[in-house]
Design a protein around this motif. Structure first.
Motif, PDB file in Angstrom:
ATOM      1  N   SER A  39      34.823  41.180  32.196  1.00  0.00           N
ATOM      2  CA  SER A  39      35.946  42.099  32.326  1.00  0.00           C
ATOM      3  C   SER A  39      35.523  43.541  32.060  1.00  0.00           C
ATOM      4  O   SER A  39      35.861  44.451  32.805  1.00  0.00           O
ATOM      5  N   THR A  40      34.754  43.773  30.990  1.00  0.00           N
ATOM      6  CA  THR A  40      34.320  45.148  30.688  1.00  0.00           C
ATOM      7  C   THR A  40      33.339  45.648  31.748  1.00  0.00           C
ATOM      8  O   THR A  40      33.378  46.811  32.123  1.00  0.00           O
ATOM      9  N   ILE A  41      32.490  44.750  32.238  1.00  0.00           N
ATOM     10  CA  ILE A  41      31.540  45.149  33.280  1.00  0.00           C
ATOM     11  C   ILE A  41      32.302  45.526  34.544  1.00  0.00           C
ATOM     12  O   ILE A  41      32.032  46.551  35.167  1.00  0.00           O
ATOM     13  N   SER A  42      33.281  44.714  34.925  1.00  0.00           N
ATOM     14  CA  SER A  42      34.106  45.027  36.092  1.00  0.00           C
ATOM     15  C   SER A  42      34.810  46.364  35.910  1.00  0.00           C
ATOM     16  O   SER A  42      34.864  47.182  36.829  1.00  0.00           O
ATOM     17  N   ASN A  43      35.346  46.597  34.717  1.00  0.00           N
ATOM     18  CA  ASN A  43      36.018  47.872  34.444  1.00  0.00           C
ATOM     19  C   ASN A  43      35.050  49.039  34.559  1.00  0.00           C
ATOM     20  O   ASN A  43      35.438  50.119  35.009  1.00  0.00           O
ATOM     21  N   ASN A  44      33.809  48.855  34.163  1.00  0.00           N
ATOM     22  CA  ASN A  44      32.816  49.924  34.270  1.00  0.00           C
ATOM     23  C   ASN A  44      32.500  50.272  35.715  1.00  0.00           C
ATOM     24  O   ASN A  44      32.246  51.423  36.037  1.00  0.00           O
ATOM     25  N   PHE A  45      32.503  49.266  36.583  1.00  0.00           N
ATOM     26  CA  PHE A  45      32.136  49.510  37.970  1.00  0.00           C
ATOM     27  C   PHE A  45      33.334  49.790  38.871  1.00  0.00           C
ATOM     28  O   PHE A  45      33.214  50.544  39.823  1.00  0.00           O
ATOM     29  N   ALA A  46      34.489  49.173  38.572  1.00  0.00           N
ATOM     30  CA  ALA A  46      35.639  49.325  39.470  1.00  0.00           C
ATOM     31  C   ALA A  46      36.839  49.983  38.807  1.00  0.00           C
ATOM     32  O   ALA A  46      37.805  50.319  39.478  1.00  0.00           O
ATOM     33  N   GLY A  47      36.802  50.123  37.483  1.00  0.00           N
ATOM     34  CA  GLY A  47      37.939  50.709  36.787  1.00  0.00           C
ATOM     35  C   GLY A  47      39.048  49.709  36.527  1.00  0.00           C
ATOM     36  O   GLY A  47      40.112  50.061  36.030  1.00  0.00           O
ATOM     37  N   ASN A  48      38.819  48.433  36.872  1.00  0.00           N
ATOM     38  CA  ASN A  48      39.792  47.368  36.633  1.00  0.00           C
ATOM     39  C   ASN A  48      39.059  46.031  36.653  1.00  0.00           C
ATOM     40  O   ASN A  48      37.840  46.005  36.745  1.00  0.00           O
ATOM     41  N   ASN A  49      39.795  44.934  36.574  1.00  0.00           N
ATOM     42  CA  ASN A  49      39.186  43.600  36.516  1.00  0.00           C
ATOM     43  C   ASN A  49      38.943  42.977  37.891  1.00  0.00           C
ATOM     44  O   ASN A  49      38.664  41.793  37.988  1.00  0.00           O
ATOM     45  N   SER A  50      39.037  43.760  38.945  1.00  0.00           N
ATOM     46  CA  SER A  50      38.970  43.196  40.297  1.00  0.00           C
ATOM     47  C   SER A  50      37.618  42.574  40.658  1.00  0.00           C
ATOM     48  O   SER A  50      37.550  41.763  41.578  1.00  0.00           O
ATOM     49  N   LEU A  51      36.564  42.918  39.962  1.00  0.00           N
ATOM     50  CA  LEU A  51      35.237  42.393  40.309  1.00  0.00           C
ATOM     51  C   LEU A  51      34.839  41.145  39.534  1.00  0.00           C
ATOM     52  O   LEU A  51      33.786  40.563  39.806  1.00  0.00           O
ATOM     53  N   VAL A  52      35.640  40.717  38.561  1.00  0.00           N
ATOM     54  CA  VAL A  52      35.248  39.596  37.695  1.00  0.00           C
ATOM     55  C   VAL A  52      34.876  38.362  38.509  1.00  0.00           C
ATOM     56  O   VAL A  52      33.786  37.806  38.356  1.00  0.00           O
ATOM     57  N   ASP A  53      35.755  37.922  39.395  1.00  0.00           N
ATOM     58  CA  ASP A  53      35.479  36.709  40.170  1.00  0.00           C
ATOM     59  C   ASP A  53      34.297  36.896  41.115  1.00  0.00           C
ATOM     60  O   ASP A  53      33.485  35.987  41.296  1.00  0.00           O
ATOM     61  N   GLN A  54      34.167  38.092  41.700  1.00  0.00           N
ATOM     62  CA  GLN A  54      33.065  38.352  42.621  1.00  0.00           C
ATOM     63  C   GLN A  54      31.725  38.366  41.883  1.00  0.00           C
ATOM     64  O   GLN A  54      30.741  37.813  42.361  1.00  0.00           O
ATOM     65  N   ASN A  59      26.664  35.710  41.029  1.00  0.00           N
ATOM     66  CA  ASN A  59      25.631  35.382  40.049  1.00  0.00           C
ATOM     67  C   ASN A  59      25.664  33.928  39.611  1.00  0.00           C
ATOM     68  O   ASN A  59      25.026  33.557  38.632  1.00  0.00           O
ATOM     69  N   LYS A  60      26.458  33.119  40.317  1.00  0.00           N
ATOM     70  CA  LYS A  60      26.560  31.680  40.058  1.00  0.00           C
ATOM     71  C   LYS A  60      26.898  31.390  38.594  1.00  0.00           C
ATOM     72  O   LYS A  60      26.280  30.566  37.936  1.00  0.00           O
ATOM     73  N   ILE A  61      27.911  32.120  38.085  1.00  0.00           N
ATOM     74  CA  ILE A  61      28.383  31.934  36.717  1.00  0.00           C
ATOM     75  C   ILE A  61      29.553  30.962  36.778  1.00  0.00           C
ATOM     76  O   ILE A  61      30.578  31.260  37.373  1.00  0.00           O
ATOM     77  N   SER A  62      29.398  29.791  36.188  1.00  0.00           N
ATOM     78  CA  SER A  62      30.443  28.772  36.269  1.00  0.00           C
ATOM     79  C   SER A  62      31.567  29.021  35.268  1.00  0.00           C
ATOM     80  O   SER A  62      32.711  28.659  35.520  1.00  0.00           O
ATOM     81  N   ASP A  63      31.260  29.635  34.135  1.00  0.00           N
ATOM     82  CA  ASP A  63      32.282  29.935  33.123  1.00  0.00           C
ATOM     83  C   ASP A  63      32.369  31.451  32.981  1.00  0.00           C
ATOM     84  O   ASP A  63      31.488  32.075  32.387  1.00  0.00           O
ATOM     85  N   ILE A  64      33.424  32.056  33.520  1.00  0.00           N
ATOM     86  CA  ILE A  64      33.537  33.517  33.501  1.00  0.00           C
ATOM     87  C   ILE A  64      33.700  34.070  32.095  1.00  0.00           C
ATOM     88  O   ILE A  64      33.613  35.273  31.895  1.00  0.00           O
ATOM     89  N   ASN A  65      33.910  33.210  31.125  1.00  0.00           N
ATOM     90  CA  ASN A  65      34.065  33.645  29.745  1.00  0.00           C
ATOM     91  C   ASN A  65      32.761  33.589  28.962  1.00  0.00           C
ATOM     92  O   ASN A  65      32.761  33.821  27.765  1.00  0.00           O
ATOM     93  N   LEU A  66      31.651  33.271  29.619  1.00  0.00           N
ATOM     94  CA  LEU A  66      30.395  33.102  28.899  1.00  0.00           C
ATOM     95  C   LEU A  66      29.245  33.771  29.645  1.00  0.00           C
ATOM     96  O   LEU A  66      28.842  33.318  30.717  1.00  0.00           O
ATOM     97  N   ILE A  67      28.760  34.875  29.073  1.00  0.00           N
ATOM     98  CA  ILE A  67      27.565  35.543  29.572  1.00  0.00           C
ATOM     99  C   ILE A  67      26.654  35.799  28.370  1.00  0.00           C
ATOM    100  O   ILE A  67      27.097  35.691  27.229  1.00  0.00           O
ATOM    101  N   HIS A  68      25.399  36.130  28.631  1.00  0.00           N
ATOM    102  CA  HIS A  68      24.416  36.250  27.556  1.00  0.00           C
ATOM    103  C   HIS A  68      23.736  37.614  27.593  1.00  0.00           C
ATOM    104  O   HIS A  68      23.465  38.155  28.666  1.00  0.00           O
TER     105      HIS A  68
END
Length: 193
Positions: A39-54, A59-68
């Motif tokens: 969500s924060t990464i999407s906000n940094n690039f798009a100014g909103n959460n629109s990029l989260v799913d993309q 990046n083949k992330i199966s759980d959008i709530n878990l990054i490292h």
């Protein structure tokens, strides 16, 4: 020999300018930092959460709530500049977002007038969260999360004993927030931890 170096150097510069001077859309390689969420990464690039799913799909992330931390993500951008540093996003719903690592230094969080102020130590912050999450019950469940701290059952590895819940909750909070006080501050701002 000097003229050959000049020609090669000039050609290299021209090619570089050709690649970087185009207006074609380019992907950005982003390295996950401490405190980042999709969500924060999407906000940094798009100014909103629109990029989260993309971002998750690309990046083949199966759980959008878990990054490292250190994970490299390809982010498709439209060529507009991004915000320089990740910012904490206040949740507008009850979705859980796991940050990459504990936040060592957090900016002061302005509390809403309806929220309780907190001053105390780790044990009182831990108890405060337990009361908010489960009323203090080790057997509480919301349909998925379990126990006194409403933990993901996968973290408990089938052992729902009070001792394991305490151990896993302490480790989760240490890894994610650094302290129970930081976890409580986050909970007070977002309604979850």
């Amino acid at each position: 020999m000097k003229s050959l170096k000049t020609v090669l150097f000039g050609t290299t510069i021209a090619l570089g300018l050709g690649f970087f001077g185009t207006s074609a859309l380019a992907d950005t390689l982003y390295t996950v930092k401490s405190g980042d969420t999709l969500s924060t990464i999407s906000n940094n690039f798009a100014g909103n959460n629109s990029l989260v799913d993309q971002i998750a799909k690309d990046n083949k992330i199966s759980d959008i709530n878990l990054i490292h931390v250190g994970q490299e993500l390809t982010i498709k951008t439209d060529g507009t500049p991004s915000v320089a540093a990740p910012q904490q996003v206040e949740a507008t719903n009850n979705e859980v977002e796991y940050v990459a690592e504990p936040v060592q230094e957090a900016a002061p969080v302005q509390q809403e007038q309806t929220q309780e102020a907190y001053t105390g130590n780790s044990s009182s912050a831990k108890e405060w969260i337990a009361q908010k999450e489960s009323g203090g019950s080790y057997s509480a469940s919301n349909g998925y999360h379990v126990g006194r701290y409403q933990l993901d059952p996968n973290y408990l590895n089938g052992d729902h004993s009070p001792e394991n819940q305490e151990r896993v909750a302490d480790q989760y909070v240490a890894d994610r927030y650094g302290s129970w006080e930081n976890a409580q501050s986050f909970w007070m701002s977002n309604g979850w931890y």
